[in-house]
Design an enzyme around this catalytic site. Structure first.
Site, PDB file in Angstrom:
ATOM      1  N   GLU A  93      77.461 -57.616 -55.324  1.00  0.00           N
ATOM      2  CA  GLU A  93      77.683 -56.738 -56.485  1.00  0.00           C
ATOM      3  C   GLU A  93      76.515 -57.001 -57.418  1.00  0.00           C
ATOM      4  O   GLU A  93      76.436 -58.064 -58.030  1.00  0.00           O
ATOM      5  CB  GLU A  93      79.041 -57.096 -57.099  1.00  0.00           C
ATOM      6  CG  GLU A  93      79.638 -55.973 -57.891  1.00  0.00           C
ATOM      7  CD  GLU A  93      79.267 -56.071 -59.342  1.00  0.00           C
ATOM      8  OE1 GLU A  93      78.198 -55.498 -59.687  1.00  0.00           O
ATOM      9  OE2 GLU A  93      80.000 -56.698 -60.110  1.00  0.00           O
ATOM     10  N   GLU A  95      66.833 -52.947 -65.235  1.00  0.00           N
ATOM     11  CA  GLU A  95      68.063 -53.434 -65.876  1.00  0.00           C
ATOM     12  C   GLU A  95      67.682 -54.391 -67.017  1.00  0.00           C
ATOM     13  O   GLU A  95      66.910 -55.329 -66.819  1.00  0.00           O
ATOM     14  CB  GLU A  95      68.926 -54.177 -64.844  1.00  0.00           C
ATOM     15  CG  GLU A  95      70.231 -54.658 -65.431  1.00  0.00           C
ATOM     16  CD  GLU A  95      71.177 -55.237 -64.383  1.00  0.00           C
ATOM     17  OE1 GLU A  95      70.778 -56.169 -63.670  1.00  0.00           O
ATOM     18  OE2 GLU A  95      72.322 -54.753 -64.296  1.00  0.00           O
ATOM     19  N   LYS A 149      80.765 -71.356 -56.503  1.00  0.00           N
ATOM     20  CA  LYS A 149      79.655 -71.857 -57.319  1.00  0.00           C
ATOM     21  C   LYS A 149      79.544 -71.018 -58.577  1.00  0.00           C
ATOM     22  O   LYS A 149      79.062 -69.892 -58.567  1.00  0.00           O
ATOM     23  CB  LYS A 149      78.319 -71.809 -56.567  1.00  0.00           C
ATOM     24  CG  LYS A 149      77.304 -72.704 -57.274  1.00  0.00           C
ATOM     25  CD  LYS A 149      75.875 -72.269 -57.149  1.00  0.00           C
ATOM     26  CE  LYS A 149      75.440 -71.180 -58.045  1.00  0.00           C
ATOM     27  NZ  LYS A 149      75.482 -71.439 -59.494  1.00  0.00           N
ATOM     28  N   CYS A 183      77.171 -55.233 -65.622  1.00  0.00           N
ATOM     29  CA  CYS A 183      76.440 -54.616 -64.517  1.00  0.00           C
ATOM     30  C   CYS A 183      76.519 -53.093 -64.584  1.00  0.00           C
ATOM     31  O   CYS A 183      75.616 -52.416 -64.123  1.00  0.00           O
ATOM     32  CB  CYS A 183      76.963 -55.137 -63.192  1.00  0.00           C
ATOM     33  SG  CYS A 183      78.723 -54.969 -63.042  1.00  0.00           S
TER      34      CYS A 183
HETATM   35  N1  LIG Z   1      75.457 -57.675 -61.728  1.00  0.00           N
HETATM   36  C1  LIG Z   1      75.757 -58.539 -62.665  1.00  0.00           C
HETATM   37  O1  LIG Z   1      76.877 -58.579 -63.086  1.00  0.00           O
HETATM   38  C2  LIG Z   1      74.719 -59.509 -63.151  1.00  0.00           C
HETATM   39  C3  LIG Z   1      73.396 -59.169 -63.219  1.00  0.00           C
HETATM   40  N2  LIG Z   1      72.483 -60.059 -63.684  1.00  0.00           N
HETATM   41  C4  LIG Z   1      71.074 -59.613 -63.806  1.00  0.00           C
HETATM   42  O2  LIG Z   1      70.199 -60.668 -63.467  1.00  0.00           O
HETATM   43  C5  LIG Z   1      69.324 -60.947 -64.538  1.00  0.00           C
HETATM   44  C6  LIG Z   1      68.948 -62.401 -64.521  1.00  0.00           C
HETATM   45  O3  LIG Z   1      70.097 -63.227 -64.699  1.00  0.00           O
HETATM   46  P1  LIG Z   1      70.295 -64.526 -63.794  1.00  0.00           P
HETATM   47  O4  LIG Z   1      71.319 -65.392 -64.401  1.00  0.00           O
HETATM   48  O5  LIG Z   1      68.970 -65.149 -63.515  1.00  0.00           O
HETATM   49  O6  LIG Z   1      70.885 -63.885 -62.442  1.00  0.00           O
HETATM   50  P2  LIG Z   1      71.113 -64.500 -61.017  1.00  0.00           P
HETATM   51  O7  LIG Z   1      71.420 -63.397 -60.087  1.00  0.00           O
HETATM   52  O8  LIG Z   1      69.962 -65.376 -60.610  1.00  0.00           O
HETATM   53  O9  LIG Z   1      72.410 -65.450 -61.206  1.00  0.00           O
HETATM   54  C7  LIG Z   1      73.698 -65.138 -60.786  1.00  0.00           C
HETATM   55  C8  LIG Z   1      74.236 -66.263 -59.904  1.00  0.00           C
HETATM   56  O10 LIG Z   1      73.373 -66.430 -58.793  1.00  0.00           O
HETATM   57  C9  LIG Z   1      73.048 -67.814 -58.630  1.00  0.00           C
HETATM   58  N3  LIG Z   1      71.743 -67.942 -57.974  1.00  0.00           N
HETATM   59  C10 LIG Z   1      70.507 -67.964 -58.541  1.00  0.00           C
HETATM   60  N4  LIG Z   1      69.555 -68.118 -57.596  1.00  0.00           N
HETATM   61  C11 LIG Z   1      70.195 -68.176 -56.400  1.00  0.00           C
HETATM   62  C12 LIG Z   1      69.754 -68.304 -55.044  1.00  0.00           C
HETATM   63  N5  LIG Z   1      68.479 -68.415 -54.724  1.00  0.00           N
HETATM   64  N6  LIG Z   1      70.683 -68.290 -54.068  1.00  0.00           N
HETATM   65  C13 LIG Z   1      71.997 -68.157 -54.352  1.00  0.00           C
HETATM   66  N7  LIG Z   1      72.473 -68.054 -55.624  1.00  0.00           N
HETATM   67  C14 LIG Z   1      71.588 -68.063 -56.639  1.00  0.00           C
HETATM   68  C15 LIG Z   1      73.103 -68.337 -60.053  1.00  0.00           C
HETATM   69  O11 LIG Z   1      73.230 -69.748 -60.050  1.00  0.00           O
HETATM   70  C16 LIG Z   1      74.322 -67.625 -60.595  1.00  0.00           C
HETATM   71  O12 LIG Z   1      75.481 -68.302 -60.182  1.00  0.00           O
HETATM   72  C17 LIG Z   1      70.078 -60.457 -65.771  1.00  0.00           C
HETATM   73  O13 LIG Z   1      69.220 -60.156 -66.818  1.00  0.00           O
HETATM   74  C18 LIG Z   1      70.745 -59.227 -65.225  1.00  0.00           C
HETATM   75  O14 LIG Z   1      69.837 -58.163 -65.208  1.00  0.00           O
HETATM   76  C19 LIG Z   1      72.850 -61.317 -64.050  1.00  0.00           C
HETATM   77  C20 LIG Z   1      74.158 -61.715 -64.006  1.00  0.00           C
HETATM   78  C21 LIG Z   1      75.201 -60.809 -63.598  1.00  0.00           C
HETATM   79  N1  BAL Z   2      81.857 -55.067 -65.438  1.00  0.00           N
HETATM   80  C1  BAL Z   2      82.264 -55.722 -64.281  1.00  0.00           C
HETATM   81  C2  BAL Z   2      81.381 -56.616 -63.532  1.00  0.00           C
HETATM   82  C3  BAL Z   2      80.107 -57.112 -64.080  1.00  0.00           C
HETATM   83  O1  BAL Z   2      79.572 -56.692 -65.071  1.00  0.00           O
HETATM   84  O2  BAL Z   2      79.566 -58.031 -63.453  1.00  0.00           O
END
Ligand SMILES: NC(=O)C1=CN([C@@H]2O[C@H](COP(=O)(O)OP(=O)(O)OC[C@H]3O[C@@H](n4cnc5c(N)ncnc54)[C@H](O)[C@@H]3O)[C@@H](O)[C@H]2O)C=CC1
Ligand code: BAL
Length: 504
Positions: free
Chosen positions: A269, A400, A193, A303
């Site tokens: 992650e 974050e 997804k 991240c």
């Molecule tokens: N660790 C990382 O690489 C990431 C961190 N983030 C953090 O999250 C914040 C918000 O971004 P979002 O796009 O809202 O993050 P998110 O964690 O909600 O989205 C990431 C993925 O999770 C899915 N998702 C959302 N709700 C879900 C649920 N209830 N069950 C299963 N999957 C679900 C989304 O469709 C997307 O594919 C960002 O500002 C950042 O701080 C966001 C993206 C990547």
């Molecule tokens: N920098 C590697 C992974 C991530 O930001 O989600």
């Protein structure tokens, strides 16, 4: 709706047809029961690029059934490691063939510079697939002597089964590869997804999976909103494992859904608030370069973004002035412009979120050393922003941000630096700069993080494990460690001579 869209890449005038359906059994199909669509937006212009099918819970069910069937027939234990390796290498070759066009679509939908998408994200993706192609025929168990005369045991590292993979929007192609490559190498099948913000390249990659010759059902892709498709995958009773990259809030929901359904294996992650320490013996010019890369790469949407910087007080003023000069040199702009080093942030929601943090930094009393002014015009742009005079209770220091925003503090002693660095609920990355080798060893050992970079930052390698401590996650991606996430160890006890006298 149509299952393809014709789009034009404005900067290159390239016309292409993009799949927009759900990918199940190597075919693009409409939703089984929904007419909803998801608009893919260009964050540089705020315009809709095209719309894709929004998959429903029912579509997840159908995709999981396809993945299960493939696992039990053409994949799983029915395919050799040599064949999995061949197919992964073929897929890597096809991605290499399409590297430029994939990069252009990534830039269109995500905003990142095309040269970075092509040379780093996709370059790394190709290498990741080839790296795990190398592992596919080397997934070995152990032979364990139990009693030399009558018994031994051996272990088999079996594919765990059907995997749900939920990926984010900051590295849409790269995070796809980190999840797909080890899963396929181990013999698992997948329901992917992608993020609803960046679905296009995952669909293009799905088409290449079919072209490479993977059997139908081995990889399925359901574009869907997180609370619909992501939640359905996490709670699905016929999914054996879920792998996720994204926010800590969503990671917690996924773990809860897994616990409440079938206790599927979970790897997460998640977020970070990674500290960067600069000691007085460091090469300050180099340290400033790495600090800039740490927080500005991918416009801070990373991240492991090194979003908290602590500088030893003896070099503080000199270092801040160097850092601000270098941060100003990064050009944030249209990703199709060759001069651009960083693009817009991905969406209006992310733009509002980052600006919310910048406003909170101002109102909580931090001092702006750089940035903090919005640009006029279209596009979700945020310029490099540096706050000094911070205190540990400020939101910009604790949470974050996922944007190009750095909070800078100072320390006197090594002990104080370590305490400041570890004063967070997260534990993903950490960096330190020092020319004292003993200090590097002491501090890297004391930092509470899954990855510590010494005299560098943010470089990740396909053969080195990656993941978090504390609330930054569970499990490891990359390297041989990722194979553990996609295999289940079976112990077989073999008796070749021991007779059991009954009753005991
Ligand atoms: N660790 C990382 O690489 C990431 C961190 N983030 C953090 O999250 C914040 C918000 O971004 P979002 O796009 O809202 O993050 P998110 O964690 O909600 O989205 C990431 C993925 O999770 C899915 N998702 C959302 N709700 C879900 C649920 N209830 N069950 C299963 N999957 C679900 C989304 O469709 C997307 O594919 C960002 O500002 C950042 O701080 C966001 C993206 C990547
Ligand atoms: N920098 C590697 C992974 C991530 O930001 O989600």
């Amino acid at each position: 709706m149509s299952l393809t869209a014709r789009i034009t890449i404005p900067a290159t005038n390239r016309e292409l047809e993009i799949p927009t359906g759900i990918f199940i059994n190597n075919e693009f199909v409409p939703s089984a029961d929904s007419n909803e669509v998801i608009d893919a937006i260009n964050p540089a212009t705020e315009e809709v690029i095209c719309s894709v099918v929004a998959g429903s819970e029912k579509d997840i069910d159908i995709a999981v059934a396809a993945a299960r069937k493939a696992f039990n027939t053409t994949w799983g234990k029915n395919v050799t490691g040599f064949e999995r390796s061949r197919l992964l290498n073929k897929l890597a070759d096809l991605i290499e063939r399409d590297q430029q066009v994939l990069a252009e679509v990534e830039t269109l939908n995500n905003g990142k510079p095309v040269k970075i998408a092509r040379d780093f994200d996709i370059g790394d993706t190709i290498q990741c697939l080839r790296y795990y192609a190398g592992w596919a025929d080397k997934i070995l168990g152990q032979t364990i002597e139990v009693d030399n005369k009558t018994k031994l045991a051996f272990t088999r590292h079996e594919p765990i089964g059907v995997c749900g993979q939920i990926i984010p929007w900051n590295y849409p192609i790269n995070m796809w590869a980190w999840k797909v490559a080890p899963a396929l190498a181990c013999g698992c099948t997948i329901v992917m997804k992608p993020s609803e913000l960046t679905p296009l390249t995952a669909l293009m990659l799905s088409k290449l999976v079919a072209e490479a010759g993977f059997p139908p059902g081995v990889l399925n892709t359901v574009n869907s909103l997180g609370p619909v498709g992501g939640a359905a995958l996490s709670a699905h009773r016929n999914v054996d494992k879920v792998a996720f990259t994204g926010s800590t809030v969503t990671g917690r929901k996924i773990m809860e859904a897994a616990a409440k359904s079938n206790l599927k294996k979970v790897s997460l992650e998640l977020g970070g608030k990674s500290p960067h320490l600069v000691f007085e013996s460091a090469d300050l010019d180099q340290a400033a370069n790495w600090v800039c890369l740490g927080v500005l790469y991918n416009t801070g949407q990373d991240c492991t973004a090194g979003s908290r910087l602590y500088v030893q007080d003896t070099i503080y003023d000199k270092f801040i002035s160097l850092l601000v000069t270098k941060a100003k040199e990064l050009v944030i702009g249209d990703g199709f412009d060759e001069k651009t080093g960083g693009g817009p942030v991905v969406s209006k929601a992310q733009y509002d979120r980052v600006w919310g943090y910048i406003e909170s930094g101002k109102s909580e009393g931090a001092k702006l050393a750089l940035g903090g002014q919005k640009r006029p015009g279209k596009g979700y742009y945020v310029d490099p922003t540096v706050f000094t005079n911070i205190t540990s209770d400020m939101k910009i220091v604790k949470e974050e941000i996922f944007g190009p925003v750095l909070s800078v503090g100072r320390f006197k002693t090594e002990e104080e630096a370590i305490a400041l660095a570890n004063d967070t609920t997260y534990g993903l990355g950490a960096g330190l700069h020092s020319n004292d080798a003993n200090q590097c060893m002491r501090v890297s050992s004391a930092l509470e993080a899954g990855t510590v970079w010494v005299n560098q930052y943010n470089l990740v390698n396909n053969n080195v494990p990656f993941g978090g401590k504390k609330q930054s996650g569970i499990g490891r991606e990359l390297g041989s460690y990722a194979l553990e996430e996609y295999t289940s160890v079976k112990a077989v006890h073999w008796n070749f001579g021991d007779r059991l006298d009954w009753p005991l």
